[in-house]
Design a protein around this motif. Structure first.
Motif, PDB file in Angstrom:
ATOM      1  N   GLY A 173      37.856  40.722  42.583  1.00  0.00           N
ATOM      2  CA  GLY A 173      38.968  41.564  42.142  1.00  0.00           C
ATOM      3  C   GLY A 173      39.183  41.535  40.643  1.00  0.00           C
ATOM      4  N   SER A 174      38.876  40.413  40.001  1.00  0.00           N
ATOM      5  CA  SER A 174      39.093  40.299  38.555  1.00  0.00           C
ATOM      6  C   SER A 174      38.171  41.207  37.761  1.00  0.00           C
ATOM      7  N   ILE A 175      37.105  41.726  38.387  1.00  0.00           N
ATOM      8  CA  ILE A 175      36.179  42.633  37.693  1.00  0.00           C
ATOM      9  C   ILE A 175      36.361  44.071  38.179  1.00  0.00           C
ATOM     10  N   ILE A 181      41.894  44.911  43.882  1.00  0.00           N
ATOM     11  CA  ILE A 181      41.684  45.046  42.443  1.00  0.00           C
ATOM     12  C   ILE A 181      42.642  44.118  41.685  1.00  0.00           C
ATOM     13  N   LYS A 182      42.323  43.896  40.438  1.00  0.00           N
ATOM     14  CA  LYS A 182      42.984  42.871  39.636  1.00  0.00           C
ATOM     15  C   LYS A 182      44.510  42.962  39.694  1.00  0.00           C
ATOM     16  N   LEU A 224      51.724  42.378  45.457  1.00  0.00           N
ATOM     17  CA  LEU A 224      52.124  42.373  46.863  1.00  0.00           C
ATOM     18  C   LEU A 224      52.984  41.145  47.176  1.00  0.00           C
ATOM     19  N   LEU A 225      52.659  40.023  46.549  1.00  0.00           N
ATOM     20  CA  LEU A 225      53.496  38.830  46.711  1.00  0.00           C
ATOM     21  C   LEU A 225      54.878  39.051  46.110  1.00  0.00           C
ATOM     22  N   GLY A 267      46.074  45.161  49.826  1.00  0.00           N
ATOM     23  CA  GLY A 267      45.276  45.092  48.595  1.00  0.00           C
ATOM     24  C   GLY A 267      43.811  45.362  48.848  1.00  0.00           C
ATOM     25  N   GLU A 268      43.236  44.650  49.801  1.00  0.00           N
ATOM     26  CA  GLU A 268      41.821  44.833  50.129  1.00  0.00           C
ATOM     27  C   GLU A 268      41.566  46.187  50.772  1.00  0.00           C
TER      28      GLU A 268
END
Length: 447
Positions: free
Chosen positions: A8-10, A41-42, A48-49, A121-122
């Motif tokens: 996700g960081s990329i 994604i980043k 979401l948290l 998210g995913e």
């Protein structure tokens, strides 16, 4: 069959996706199926948290999440793919809006609802990445519903391998495209509820999928060029580790290196599966395969801070069967994880290492044992671990322990199959010991 995980960081802007495209074009085998596992994604998981933590702002946060994905979609896709995927993202966003509204009204989130929220998210990322690939002439499909079947231990669900294999194989067999994008990190319980398998779980998803599909290699594409000998932000001399034996990789992941899911490498046991961790932005990779060899000496260090050492002293616990178990039970009842434990043969002292945030809660529980415990003390500490199969060699382990002794470690412990040594030290000595041990690693690597 190839399994490739995209971190996700990329996945933050169109430049990242251009690099991802270049990477995948080199990796994809057009004569077989290619499974692409994607993280959210980043920063989306953090947002979401925030829905859970700030329920009064839940609707605004969902709006921002939706807008971020639509903006990125508009930059990554052509007209036809944008229209198709825009509708799919909007449908998913409507679902998230409804649950966010419910959370705002009820102001209460159960573990099951938390996992449901985190699953978005995913799922958003799967739609986005697949659309991007199709817009760049890579025939791609996706599986939106997580293919892994789990129990209902929400937050840290356990994957049910046989059921997951049957479910994933059935879904893949029904897809004609060679490239199939699936979500990492999340699963579905046997009761059809969304679950998560722990933070960083996309790496674990990829290795599990590799195992159950009989892949020969799993590639984890991330922001760093493999696993480093140390955190380069703290130790600039850190280098990429070319190869890790399975035992070494498990110890480093358990100790928190690269923020890998602690069970990332479990699926490799008793298989010929090879895992490659590779950077997107710069050359370099780490291969994880096989067991220790004579060429495996010292590989890397991992540090952990924000820890508290609880020292319990009492002559009342000496020789008294069950006294240590009573103390451990209080930790369990306080919902406190014991990171490390030490007790001398004299039995007069028990030392527990815990997260600093848990200190007050545990001490409050232990104070109830005044008939057993005479004194309780606490101090801030750090854990510095050095990993390498060479630690089984007396000469090498003696050199490491001698180097650490100048900083007077509180206690020392060995890890899995003797391939790690962990030193608990006063927090002020963390950086000094980490640098000292890293110098030992570089010294042995050049011999």
């Amino acid at each position: 069959m190839k399994v490739i995980k995209i971190g996700g960081s990329i996945q933050k802007d169109e430049k990242d996706y251009e690099l991802i495209l270049e990477k995948l074009k080199k990796e994809i085998d057009y004569n077989d199926k290619n499974i692409i596992v994607t993280s959210a994604i980043k920063n989306i998981t953090n947002q979401l948290l925030d829905i859970i933590k700030n329920t009064d702002k839940a609707m605004d946060i969902v709006t921002d999440i939706y807008d971020r994905h639509v903006r990125l979609l508009s930059k990554l896709t052509n007209g036809i793919e944008f229209e198709r995927s825009f509708g799919e993202i909007s449908k998913l966003a409507d679902e998230l809006f409804k649950i966010a509204w419910s959370v705002r009204v009820l102001d209460e989130v159960t573990p099951r609802v938390k996992d449901y929220i985190l699953s978005f998210g995913e799922r958003f990322a799967v739609i986005l990445l697949s659309a991007f690939l199709r817009s760049n002439n890579i025939q791609s499909s996706y599986i939106l519903d997580p293919p892994l079947i789990t129990d209902e231990n929400f937050g840290e669900a356990n994957v049910l391998l046989q059921q997951s294999k049957e479910n994933l194989t059935k879904k893949i067999d029904g897809i004609n495209e060679n490239v199939i994008v699936i979500p990492g990190f999340i699963g579905k319980s046997t009761q059809n509820k969304f679950t998560t398998i722990g933070r960083g779980g996309s790496d674990y998803t990829a290795t599990i999928v590799g195992k159950i599909l009989g892949a020969k290699e799993v590639k984890l594409i991330t922001e760093v060029p493999g696993i480093m000998t140390a955190d380069p932000k703290k130790i600039p001399q850190a280098k990429t580790i070319p190869r890790l034996a399975l035992e070494e990789a498990i110890e480093l992941s358990q100790l928190g290196a690269k923020k890998l899911h602690p069970r990332t490498f479990d699926p490799i046991f008793n298989t010929n599966l090879k895992v490659v961790i590779e950077g997107l932005y710069e050359e370099g990779s780490t291969v994880i395969e096989g067991n220790c060899t004579k060429d495996d000496i010292l590989k890397g260090i991992a540090t952990r801070n924000n820890l508290e050492l609880i020292t319990i002293e009492s002559t009342n616990i000496v020789g008294k069967i069950g006294s240590a178990a009573t103390i451990m039970s209080e930790a369990r009842n306080a919902n406190v994880n014991l990171i490390a434990i030490s007790q001398p043969v004299s039995e007069t002292v028990i030392q527990l290492v815990i997260e600093s945030q848990d200190k007050d809660r545990l001490i409050e529980r232990l104070n109830n044992l005044n008939n057993l415990i005479e004194d309780i003390q606490s101090r801030k500490v750090s854990a510095i671990s050095i990993v390498g199969c060479g630690l089984r060699n007396k000469e090498i382990s003696a050199k490491v322990i001698n180097k650490a002794s100048s900083l007077d470690p509180i206690f020392i412990s060995r890890g899995l199959k003797g391939v790690s040594l962990t030193f608990i030290v006063d927090e002020k000595d963390e950086n000094s010991l980490a640098k000292e041990l890293h110098e030992v690693i570089l010294e042995w690597q050049t011999k």
